[in-house]
Design an enzyme around this catalytic site. Structure first.
Site, PDB file in Angstrom:
ATOM      1  N   ASP A 166       0.846  -1.201   0.000  1.00 24.16           N
ATOM      2  CA  ASP A 166       0.000   0.000   0.000  1.00 24.16           C
ATOM      3  C   ASP A 166       0.881   1.251   0.000  1.00 24.16           C
ATOM      4  OD1 ASP A 166      -2.119  -1.713   0.328  1.00 24.16           O
ATOM      5  OD2 ASP A 166      -2.720  -0.944   2.287  1.00 24.16           O
ATOM      6  N   MET A 167       0.288   2.363  -0.408  1.00 28.79           N
ATOM      7  CA  MET A 167       0.987   3.647  -0.248  1.00 28.79           C
ATOM      8  C   MET A 167       0.283   4.434   0.845  1.00 28.79           C
ATOM      9  SD  MET A 167       3.625   5.263  -1.162  1.00 28.79           S
ATOM     10  CE  MET A 167       4.226   4.722  -2.761  1.00 28.79           C
TER      11      MET A 167
ATOM     12  N   ARG B 174      -0.512  -0.492  -8.702  1.00 32.13           N
ATOM     13  CA  ARG B 174      -1.929  -0.249  -8.403  1.00 32.13           C
ATOM     14  C   ARG B 174      -2.111   1.272  -8.312  1.00 32.13           C
ATOM     15  NH1 ARG B 174      -3.055  -0.807  -2.541  1.00 32.13           N
ATOM     16  NH2 ARG B 174      -3.205  -3.046  -2.692  1.00 32.13           N
TER      17      ARG B 174
ATOM     18  N   LYS C 263      -6.523   7.041  -6.355  1.00 30.60           N
ATOM     19  CA  LYS C 263      -6.562   8.508  -6.303  1.00 30.60           C
ATOM     20  C   LYS C 263      -5.801   9.038  -5.086  1.00 30.60           C
ATOM     21  CE  LYS C 263     -10.754   9.005  -9.022  1.00 30.60           C
ATOM     22  NZ  LYS C 263     -12.158   9.440  -9.086  1.00 30.60           N
TER      23      LYS C 263
ATOM     24  N   ALA D 143      -5.838   8.668  -0.417  1.00 30.94           N
ATOM     25  CA  ALA D 143      -6.836   8.696   0.661  1.00 30.94           C
ATOM     26  C   ALA D 143      -6.444   9.530   1.876  1.00 30.94           C
ATOM     27  CB  ALA D 143      -7.113   7.260   1.101  1.00 30.94           C
TER      28      ALA D 143
ATOM     29  N   LYS E 197     -10.701  17.964  -6.564  1.00 33.50           N
ATOM     30  CA  LYS E 197     -11.012  16.614  -7.031  1.00 33.50           C
ATOM     31  C   LYS E 197     -10.886  16.494  -8.547  1.00 33.50           C
ATOM     32  CE  LYS E 197     -14.565  13.042  -6.820  1.00 33.50           C
ATOM     33  NZ  LYS E 197     -13.750  12.207  -7.670  1.00 33.50           N
TER      34      LYS E 197
ATOM     35  N   THR F 124     -10.105   1.697  -8.201  1.00 33.13           N
ATOM     36  CA  THR F 124     -11.067   2.802  -8.216  1.00 33.13           C
ATOM     37  C   THR F 124     -12.494   2.276  -8.316  1.00 33.13           C
ATOM     38  OG1 THR F 124     -11.692   4.858  -9.331  1.00 33.13           O
ATOM     39  CG2 THR F 124     -10.912   3.094 -10.757  1.00 33.13           C
TER      40      THR F 124
ATOM     41  N   ARG G 246     -11.204   7.064   6.860  1.00 33.51           N
ATOM     42  CA  ARG G 246     -10.803   7.396   5.480  1.00 33.51           C
ATOM     43  C   ARG G 246     -11.910   7.025   4.489  1.00 33.51           C
ATOM     44  NH1 ARG G 246      -5.575   5.675   7.293  1.00 33.51           N
ATOM     45  NH2 ARG G 246      -5.703   3.665   6.255  1.00 33.51           N
ATOM     46  N   ARG G 247     -12.624   5.926   4.762  1.00 28.18           N
ATOM     47  CA  ARG G 247     -13.761   5.553   3.886  1.00 28.18           C
ATOM     48  C   ARG G 247     -14.864   6.602   3.987  1.00 28.18           C
ATOM     49  NH1 ARG G 247     -10.091   2.499   3.360  1.00 28.18           N
ATOM     50  NH2 ARG G 247      -9.674   4.112   1.860  1.00 28.18           N
TER      51      ARG G 247
HETATM   52  C1  LIG Z   1      -8.180  -1.688  -4.158  1.00 31.41           C
HETATM   53  C2  LIG Z   1      -7.902  -0.355  -3.546  1.00 31.41           C
HETATM   54  C3  LIG Z   1      -6.717  -0.149  -2.888  1.00 31.41           C
HETATM   55  C4  LIG Z   1      -6.437   1.094  -2.328  1.00 31.41           C
HETATM   56  N1  LIG Z   1      -5.218   1.313  -1.749  1.00 31.41           N
HETATM   57  C5  LIG Z   1      -4.886   2.562  -1.355  1.00 31.41           C
HETATM   58  C6  LIG Z   1      -3.581   2.868  -0.893  1.00 31.41           C
HETATM   59  O1  LIG Z   1      -2.704   1.986  -0.790  1.00 31.41           O
HETATM   60  N2  LIG Z   1      -3.292   4.146  -0.547  1.00 31.41           N
HETATM   61  C7  LIG Z   1      -4.231   5.164  -0.639  1.00 31.41           C
HETATM   62  O2  LIG Z   1      -3.910   6.329  -0.358  1.00 31.41           O
HETATM   63  N3  LIG Z   1      -5.491   4.893  -1.049  1.00 31.41           N
HETATM   64  C8  LIG Z   1      -5.833   3.631  -1.396  1.00 31.41           C
HETATM   65  N4  LIG Z   1      -7.115   3.388  -1.851  1.00 31.41           N
HETATM   66  C9  LIG Z   1      -8.170   4.421  -1.685  1.00 31.41           C
HETATM   67  C10 LIG Z   1      -8.159   5.407  -2.847  1.00 31.41           C
HETATM   68  O3  LIG Z   1      -7.049   6.267  -2.754  1.00 31.41           O
HETATM   69  C11 LIG Z   1      -9.442   6.283  -2.849  1.00 31.41           C
HETATM   70  O4  LIG Z   1      -9.506   7.012  -1.656  1.00 31.41           O
HETATM   71  C12 LIG Z   1     -10.727   5.492  -2.997  1.00 31.41           C
HETATM   72  O5  LIG Z   1     -10.582   4.441  -3.905  1.00 31.41           O
HETATM   73  C13 LIG Z   1     -11.883   6.424  -3.506  1.00 31.41           C
HETATM   74  O6  LIG Z   1     -11.574   6.928  -4.772  1.00 31.41           O
HETATM   75  P1  LIG Z   1     -12.250   6.415  -6.141  1.00 31.41           P
HETATM   76  O7  LIG Z   1     -11.147   6.145  -7.113  1.00 31.41           O
HETATM   77  O8  LIG Z   1     -13.150   5.290  -5.885  1.00 31.41           O
HETATM   78  O9  LIG Z   1     -12.969   7.683  -6.731  1.00 31.41           O
HETATM   79  P2  LIG Z   1     -14.020   8.704  -6.146  1.00 31.41           P
HETATM   80  O10 LIG Z   1     -14.157   9.730  -7.210  1.00 31.41           O
HETATM   81  O11 LIG Z   1     -13.633   9.123  -4.763  1.00 31.41           O
HETATM   82  O12 LIG Z   1     -15.339   7.843  -6.040  1.00 31.41           O
HETATM   83  C14 LIG Z   1     -16.048   7.422  -7.188  1.00 31.41           C
HETATM   84  C15 LIG Z   1     -17.367   6.865  -6.708  1.00 31.41           C
HETATM   85  O13 LIG Z   1     -17.167   5.652  -5.990  1.00 31.41           O
HETATM   86  C16 LIG Z   1     -18.025   5.572  -4.863  1.00 31.41           C
HETATM   87  N5  LIG Z   1     -17.207   5.593  -3.631  1.00 31.41           N
HETATM   88  C17 LIG Z   1     -15.916   5.916  -3.516  1.00 31.41           C
HETATM   89  N6  LIG Z   1     -15.494   5.789  -2.246  1.00 31.41           N
HETATM   90  C18 LIG Z   1     -16.588   5.428  -1.542  1.00 31.41           C
HETATM   91  C19 LIG Z   1     -16.815   5.145  -0.169  1.00 31.41           C
HETATM   92  N7  LIG Z   1     -15.851   5.213   0.733  1.00 31.41           N
HETATM   93  N8  LIG Z   1     -18.069   4.785   0.204  1.00 31.41           N
HETATM   94  C20 LIG Z   1     -19.072   4.683  -0.696  1.00 31.41           C
HETATM   95  N9  LIG Z   1     -18.903   4.930  -2.016  1.00 31.41           N
HETATM   96  C21 LIG Z   1     -17.680   5.292  -2.435  1.00 31.41           C
HETATM   97  C22 LIG Z   1     -18.926   6.776  -4.940  1.00 31.41           C
HETATM   98  O14 LIG Z   1     -20.092   6.421  -5.638  1.00 31.41           O
HETATM   99  C23 LIG Z   1     -18.112   7.773  -5.732  1.00 31.41           C
HETATM  100  O15 LIG Z   1     -18.911   8.711  -6.393  1.00 31.41           O
HETATM  101  C24 LIG Z   1      -7.409   2.146  -2.414  1.00 31.41           C
HETATM  102  C25 LIG Z   1      -8.594   1.930  -3.099  1.00 31.41           C
HETATM  103  C26 LIG Z   1      -8.859   0.709  -3.667  1.00 31.41           C
HETATM  104  C27 LIG Z   1     -10.138   0.529  -4.417  1.00 31.41           C
END
Ligand SMILES: Cc1cc2nc3c(=O)[nH]c(=O)nc-3n(C[C@H](O)[C@H](O)[C@H](O)COP(=O)(O)OP(=O)(O)OC[C@H]3O[C@@H](n4cnc5c(N)ncnc54)[C@H](O)[C@@H]3O)c2cc1C
Length: 307
Positions: free
Chosen positions: A132-133, A182, A185, A187, A199, A228, A290-291
């Site tokens: 992870d980052m 991987r 965006k 977190a 954003k 994503t 964070r979620r």
């Molecule tokens: C497999 C995986 C591994 C990850 N690993 C890391 C990591 O190592 N380091 C790091 O900094 N981040 C990590 N993340 C988190 C990432 O950085 C984002 O914060 C997260 O994925 C939300 O961004 P998004 O790309 O889904 O886009 P967004 O534009 O934020 O979301 C797109 C849509 O997805 C849905 N959605 C997104 N998040 C949520 C939520 N929490 N609850 C409900 N609906 C939601 C909504 O409908 C939203 O409109 C990871 C995410 C995934 C999927």
């Protein structure tokens, strides 16, 4: 960055708030939306169910910021046990670890040695090790540990964050390793000189990096994973991959457990490679905050559980 997002991310680092909320039933109920249970067995059972639907998994034990070596060694041993179980149950599952959970702050060299052991065991188990980052202050160390691991093992990948201004340069420097990347965006709560505050800039950066990864995937120089839930971006990535005549097996989409579950299944049914990241363990406070920050509307979900 939105005010609510920033506030929730600051709150994620509060030990006081963690103590206040973690034991509250309504908060525990709300957090369960994003995890099948606190135990490893619950996560393995969920992975088995996903496997039946043609969806792979990535397992991660919640925890971070471990500052003593004994505790970090216990985390490493836990993951070695997870890999044993993945192999025994023949699950299509990978693992993903946070380096601060493996004691990066206590000893970088100790952390490297643990990562090498995990990569070796993952290789034996025909699994895969993701790194992870975390916050931006860990990026150099994380990429350094990744480079060391990748020089010895092919089954290791690292996460990069599109919101960081430095990521395009980091990606270029990683390409020489034929890495597994991987792309997410991002977190965490980062200052504007380090990460794009808006954003729409993060979304644009994400797609630019995705295009770069697809181009390199077409030359078999990278194994890209798009972490994503952004359906628009997923559609654009699939279209760009089609234009490059990339085989759908050349890249994957990873999503979090409990988010966009129907789309996970529908993507897999359409022939895309999909994995779900399944978290488990008791240290879920910072991770859950964070979620919430990713989608502040989720706070209503918490409040609904109060009544
Ligand atoms: C497999 C995986 C591994 C990850 N690993 C890391 C990591 O190592 N380091 C790091 O900094 N981040 C990590 N993340 C988190 C990432 O950085 C984002 O914060 C997260 O994925 C939300 O961004 P998004 O790309 O889904 O886009 P967004 O534009 O934020 O979301 C797109 C849509 O997805 C849905 N959605 C997104 N998040 C949520 C939520 N929490 N609850 C409900 N609906 C939601 C909504 O409908 C939203 O409109 C990871 C995410 C995934 C999927």
């Amino acid at each position: 960055m939105g005010f609510a997002r920033s506030l929730l991310l600051k709150a994620s680092r509060s030990q006081w708030l963690a103590r206040q909320l973690r034991e509250r039933r309504f908060f525990q109920r709300a957090a369960k939306r994003f995890m099948p249970g606190e135990t490893l067995d619950a996560a393995l059972d969920a992975a088995a169910q996903f496997g039946k639907a043609g969806i792979g998994s990535v397992l991660t034990e919640l925890g971070e910021q471990v500052t003593n070596r004994a505790e970090a060694a216990a985390v490493r041993d836990h993951y070695l046990g997870v890999l044993d179980k993945i192999q025994r149950r023949k699950l299509p599952a990978h693992i993903s670890v946070k380096l601060t959970h493996l004691g990066l702050d206590a000893s970088r060299e100790g952390c490297v040695q643990d990562i090498l052991k995990l990569a070796a065991r993952a290789d034996q188990a025909r699994s895969f090790l993701w790194i992870d980052m975390e916050e931006s202050r860990y990026v150099d160390a994380t990429l350094d540990v990744y480079r060391r691991a990748k020089s010895e093992w092919s089954n290791v990948g690292v996460c990069v964050q599109a919101y960081l201004r430095r990521t395009p340069a980091d990606l270029e420097s990683l390409l020489a390793l034929s890495p597994a990347i991987r792309l997410v965006k991002g977190a965490y709560n980062e200052p504007a000189d380090v990460a794009f505050p808006r954003k729409r800039d993060v979304d644009a950066a994400y797609f630019q990096l995705a295009e770069r990864l697809l181009k390199e995937a077409a030359r078999q120089r990278v194994k890209p994973v798009f972490g994503t839930h952004d359906l628009e971006v997923i559609g654009r990535i699939r279209q760009a991959a089609g234009e490059q005549r990339l085989n759908p097996s050349a890249y994957e989409f990873h999503m979090l457990y409990g988010i966009r579950a129907a789309e996970q299944r529908s993507l897999a049914a359409q022939g895309a490679r999909v994995r779900v990241l399944i978290s488990y363990g008791s240290a879920w406070f910072a991770w859950y905050m964070r979620r919430l920050a990713e989608r502040p509307a989720n706070v209503w979900f918490v409040l609904r559980n109060v009544v």
